[in-house]
Design an enzyme around this catalytic site. Structure first.
Site, mmCIF file in Angstrom:
data_model
loop_
_atom_site.group_PDB
_atom_site.id
_atom_site.type_symbol
_atom_site.label_atom_id
_atom_site.label_comp_id
_atom_site.label_asym_id
_atom_site.label_seq_id
_atom_site.Cartn_x
_atom_site.Cartn_y
_atom_site.Cartn_z
ATOM 1 N N GLY A 690 55.482 65.617 56.427
ATOM 2 C CA GLY A 690 55.145 66.281 55.169
ATOM 3 C C GLY A 690 55.055 65.582 54.152
ATOM 4 N N GLY A 692 54.668 66.524 49.577
ATOM 5 C CA GLY A 692 54.448 67.488 48.629
ATOM 6 C C GLY A 692 54.583 67.027 47.055
ATOM 7 C CB SER A 694 59.305 66.928 44.792
ATOM 8 O OG SER A 694 59.543 67.476 46.155
ATOM 9 N N GLY A 695 57.643 64.656 46.726
ATOM 10 C CA GLY A 695 57.972 63.510 47.719
ATOM 11 C C GLY A 695 57.514 63.551 49.082
ATOM 12 C CE LYS A 696 54.299 59.378 52.171
ATOM 13 N NZ LYS A 696 53.651 58.016 52.397
ATOM 14 C CG ASP A 815 58.160 75.568 43.060
ATOM 15 O OD1 ASP A 815 57.043 76.238 42.862
ATOM 16 O OD2 ASP A 815 57.821 74.480 43.435
#
Length: 993
Positions: A690, A692, A694-696, A815
């Site tokens: 995944g 997103g 904010s990061g992998k 969030d």
């Protein structure tokens, strides 16, 4: 020398100006300097003036400042303590600004003359200051809509002169304190919508002999209503709604001699409605809906001379509606739906009272609809769904020009509909489905200029559809299936630009299908099945941009299938049982469309099961086998090459990482069975699961057999830094600080974090089924049946409830969305991704705390756009959107909605088409009632006003109640029972309570 002289003159002039302003003006300027005024609201506060009495927001009396009113000026900053140095200040309002920080006791000294203090709708945090109760002249205190925490302090039981105290919509804890009963001067007490701990209503509140308003809605109250409240002889407004109160309504309540409004809805009250309300000379409204009240309606209830509104829906009331209802001369609204009432209505109902709304749906009422129902000429809504009413529609209804909604679905009505009834000018919703009505649609329907929805299925209507229907420019839905309409469709229907749904299946309609239908730009459903239509299918159907439901089966249609139909994105497609011929368009030559063409012997050209097998098929088999063999061999060679390359690449990477492993620092939050080196070995692109904002995220299978998920934050390498514009450190520290101290079964577990100077990793428990968003909106959405979706909603709600109510200080996620709800192997849900989470006590302490945009598109609460305020209510709105996703299967933002988001689309669709049209078609409608109730909870959470949203603890309870009530046998529940949280389809019974 000349320059020096000029400077001296300037300084003397400046000194003269400063001396010209009186001391009160200097105090005000000191207050202004501590505030940020982005809109320039205080630009006329001029130090050159001799007095501030002409400044914005300032009122003087005898030359001295007595009032400062800076309501809604966009001011930001801490409370300006210098205002309290104004010796005669009696009125101070800073409402609807961005006053932040805490409110220390020192800021309120002296303020000895202050009588009116309004700091509502700001960003104040911390505990309530004891100094407020020490202000000797204070009579009015409003701190509504802030973020005050902790209990109400004991000092608040010692206000010397307080008359109005409002602490609505803060974050106050503990319970409603008994010492408030000492404030004998109180006239208004409003503590609604605070996350108090479960507690009873203090009986001492019955000592407030001057009390006129008592609002304790949404205060987590439990137990009985104390009989002592019946002693409040001056009480005009009592609101105990949206709590968990149980037991009976005390009989002493009927002794409230000044009462005007009683709100007891959304509790667990039981027993009978007390007798005696009829003697109240001031009662205007009583609402005890959504409880478990039993027994009959009191005979004297409607004898109250001023009674206008009676709401007792969603209870267990039995018996007949008392005859006294027809004697009332003031009754405007009567809502008694979803009970067990029986018998007939008084024959003169409506003759004496100005009835505007009558909703008796979902009962067992019988007999005829009273002919006098609209005698006063003001009736707007008549809702009698799911009863046993018989006879014909009263002729008087055809003269009821004020009607806007009529819903008489599922009764036993018969006879012809009065001609004038079809043409009522303000009627926009007409539902007569499921009766035995006969006759035809009158041409007078052309006068119904506002008609948007006509639902007359399952009756005995006959005759042709009048061409005058083409004049209904606002018509969105025309459903008239299972009748006996005959003749052709009038060409005028093709002019209806707003038409979205046309359902005329199972009639006797004939002739050719309409052409020239280019105006149907909004048509999404067309069902003309089981009629006698002839001729060809119009190619124009393929040009309709949003048509996704097309059923023309069971007719006498001929010719070929227009290739233009391939342009449509169809969820339902049926052309079976006609006389179509020719080739099937290539796009439909798939198994999924097989049943769409059955019963058309003339169709051919490649559709398996419809057409004969080609003779050349056998000759081609050898050639196809050869091609397959070549392809398999080539694939094998390619796979071997890729495997060798990957092996060499991993060897190289492991050698490179070996020199860097010593640089890593591991911080664990649980007992670990692995080292940081095992984690680093798994950071391979082949393991990415995944990515997103904010990061992998990588999947890591460890030597002990355990699987974990590793998040590598964006911008943590030198290469990444060049492409990232936000601070990774802030997100990393927020997530670690939040997750590291949390222990809850519905919060994703953070095993540890690994850091170096250039890279930051978070190691979570692995969630095999990924995120709810990916699963729900992906190709595997069908795996999530309703029981699974319900469990996910409850799990996630419990996780958020823990953050809001059980963490100290409370944590706002900021969030909440379906992609941040992860699913384990059993589809248990856990809340994740705390990169922007904040403790409530930190919000509002300055720009830094609001530096991160809170939320994702489609999930952001509407008030955030203009206040930038983030608290638990923001999370609750976002979670409500997740609930709507679970019920509808829709994304929060989708081009299908146009300019709407999911919340607005659900509300509008329910209003126009009903609840069934928003429920995910992949779900089993056997769970319809449970889905409707959960949908209602979602809509309650997404209320546009934060004050109307329940706490997460209340959301959990409501979801649990839905699950508990779905367990009884079918015999214990009447089909079609209405939701206690939201009315059946959003338009049956008004709006969210």
């Amino acid at each position: 020398m000349a320059l020096a002289a000029a400077v001296v003159v300037f300084l003397l002039q400046l000194c003269r100006f400063s001396l010209s302003l009186n001391q009160e003006g200097r105090y005000l300027l000191e207050a202004e300097r501590g505030l940020v005024d982005p809109s320039g609201a205080l630009s006329d506060w001029n130090p050159r003036d001799s007095t501030p009495c002409n400044w914005t927001g300032i009122t003087c009396s005898d030359g001295t400042v007595t009032a400062v009113d800076l309501t809604d000026r966009g001011l930001t900053g801490p409370f300006p303590a210098s205002l309290c140095r104004l010796p005669n200040l009696a009125f101070l309002s800073l409402s609807a600004n961005y006053i932040n920080s805490s409110l220390p006791d020192s800021a309120l000294v002296p303020c000895d003359a202050l009588a009116h203090l309004d700091l509502s709708q700001n960003l104040l945090v911390g505990s309530l200051p004891d100094a407020l109760a020490a202000l000797p002249a204070l009579t009015y205190l409003d701190l509504t809509g802030n973020n005050f925490t902790g209990p109400i302090p004991p000092s608040f039981g010692r206000f010397p002169r307080i008359r109005a105290l409002s602490l609505v919509a803060n974050l106050l804890t503990s319970t409603v304190p008994a010492f408030l009963g000492n404030l004998t001067t109180l006239r208004q007490l409003n503590l609604s919508y605070n996350p108090f701990a479960p507690g009873e209503i203090p009986p001492s509140l019955g000592n407030l002999s001057s009390l006129e308003v008592l609002w304790l809605a949404g205060c987590n109250l439990v137990g009985d209503i104390p009989p002592s409240l019946g002693q409040l002889s001056e009480l005009a407004d009592l609101d105990l709604s949206t709590n968990a109160l149980s037991g009976r309504i005390p009989e002493s309540i009927v002794n409230l001699s000044s009462i005007v409004q009683i709100e007891l809805y959304n509790n667990s009250l039981s027993g009978p409605i007390p007798l005696g309300f009829g003697k109240s000379g001031s009662l205007l409204q009583i609402d005890a809906s959504m409880n478990q009240l039993e027994g009959p309606l009191p005979e004297d209830l409607f004898d109250a001379p001023l009674l206008e509104s009676v709401h007792f829906y969603s209870n267990r009331l039995i018996g007949a509606i008392p005859a006294s209802v027809s004697r009332s001369t003031s009754l405007i609204e009567l809502r008694l739906f979803a009970n067990r009432l029986n018998g007939s209505l008084p024959s003169d109902l409506g003759k004496n009272s100005p009835l505007m709304l009558l909703d008796l749906s979902d009962n067992m009422l019988s007999g005829e609809i009273p002919g006098s129902i609209c005698d006063r000429g003001v009736l707007e809504e008549l809702l009698l769904i799911d009863n046993l009413f018989s006879g014909g529609l009263p002729v008087g209804l055809s003269r009821c020009q004020t009607l806007t909604r009529v819903r008489l679905r599922n009764n036993q009505l018969s006879g012809e509909v009065p001609a004038g009834f079809w043409g009522l000018p303000h009627l926009w919703l007409l539902e007569l489905r499921g009766n035995s009505l006969s006759g035809g649609i009158s041409p007078l329907i052309s006068g119904a200029a506002n008609l948007s929805k006509i639902v007359i299925d399952d009756n005995r209507f006959t005759g042709s559809i009048p061409s005058e229907m083409g004049a209904l420019s606002k018509l969105y839905e025309f459903s008239a299936s299972n009748n006996q309409f005959s003749g052709p469709l009038p060409a005028s229907l093709g002019n209806l630009e707003e038409l979205g749904q046309l359902d005329l299946h199972r009639n006797l309609l004939s002739g050719e299908l309409l052409r020239g239908i280019h105006s149907w730009k909004k048509l999404s459903e067309l069902n003309l099945a089981d009629n006698k239509f002839t001729g060809r299918i119009p190619p124009e159907l393929g040009d309709l941009p949003v048509l996704n439901y097309l059923d023309l089966s069971g007719n006498l249609l001929t010719g070929s299938i227009p290739i233009q139909l391939q342009n449509l994105k169809l969820n339902e497609f049926n052309l079976s049982n006609n006389d179509l011929s020719g080739a099937v368009p290539p796009l439909f030559l798939r198994d999924v469309y097989r049943n769409s063409f059955l019963g058309n012997p003339g169709l051919c050209d490649g559709m398996p099961g419809l057409c004969p097998v080609s003779r050349s098929t056998g000759d081609q088999r050898g050639y196809i086998w050869l091609l397959r063999s070549i392809f398999i061999l080539a694939s094998l060679v390619f796979a071997v090459g890729v495997a060798w390359f990957v092996w060499r690449h991993r060897k190289y990477k492991q050698a490179k990482q070996g020199t860097e492993k010593s640089k890593w620092t591991l911080t664990s939050f649980h007992k670990l069975g692995f080292s940081e080196y095992e984690i680093l070995d798994c950071l391979d692109e082949d393991n990415v699961i995944g990515s997103g904002g904010s990061g992998k995220v990588y999947k890591a299978v460890l030597s002990n057999g355990e699987t974990v998920a590793v998040k590598k934050l964006w911008g943590t390498s030198k290469k990444d830094v060049e492409n990232v514009n936000h601070s990774v450190d802030d997100g990393f520290e927020a997530e670690v600080a939040t997750l590291g101290k949390i222990r809850h079964k519905n919060i994703v577990k953070l095993w540890c974090c690994c850091t170096t100077k250039d890279c930051k990793l978070l190691v979570y428990e692995y969630m095999p089924h990924g995120s709810l968003g990916d699963l729900l909106h992906g190709s595997k959405g069908g795996l999530l049946d309703w029981p699974t979706r319900y469990k996910i909603a409850l799990d996630a709600a419990e996780g958020l409830s823990y953050l809001h109510h059980d963490c100290m200080p409370p944590i706002v996620h900021r969030d909440v969305k379906s992609n941040n709800i992860l699913l384990d192997g059993e589809y248990g849900a856990k809340v994740a991704d705390f990169g922007v989470a904040k403790a409530v006590e930190m919000i509002g302490r300055g720009p830094k705390s609001m530096s991160v945009i809170a939320g994702s598109c489609g999930y952001i609460a509407p008030e955030y756009a203009y206040t930038l305020r983030v608290n638990e209510k923001s999370d609750i709105y976002s979670f409500g959107v997740v609930i709507l996703e679970l019920v509808t299967g829709k994304l929060p933002v989708d081009p299908e909605f146009g300019e709407k988001d999911l919340v607005k689309w659900v509300s509008c669709t329910m209003e126009q088409k009903g609840t069934d049209h928003v429920i995910d078609p992949k779900l089993d409608m056997h769970h319809r009632e449970e889905m409707r109730r959960v949908l209602g909870i979602g809509l309650l959470c997404t209320s546009s006003l934060p004050i109307n949203r329940p706490s997460m603890r209340r959301v959990v309870k409501m979801l649990q109640e839905v699950g508990a009530e779905s367990k009884p046998t079918k015999a214990e529940k009447k089909d079609g029972q209405l939701s206690p949280y939201y009315c059946e389809d959003g338009s049956d019974h008004g709006s969210i309570v």
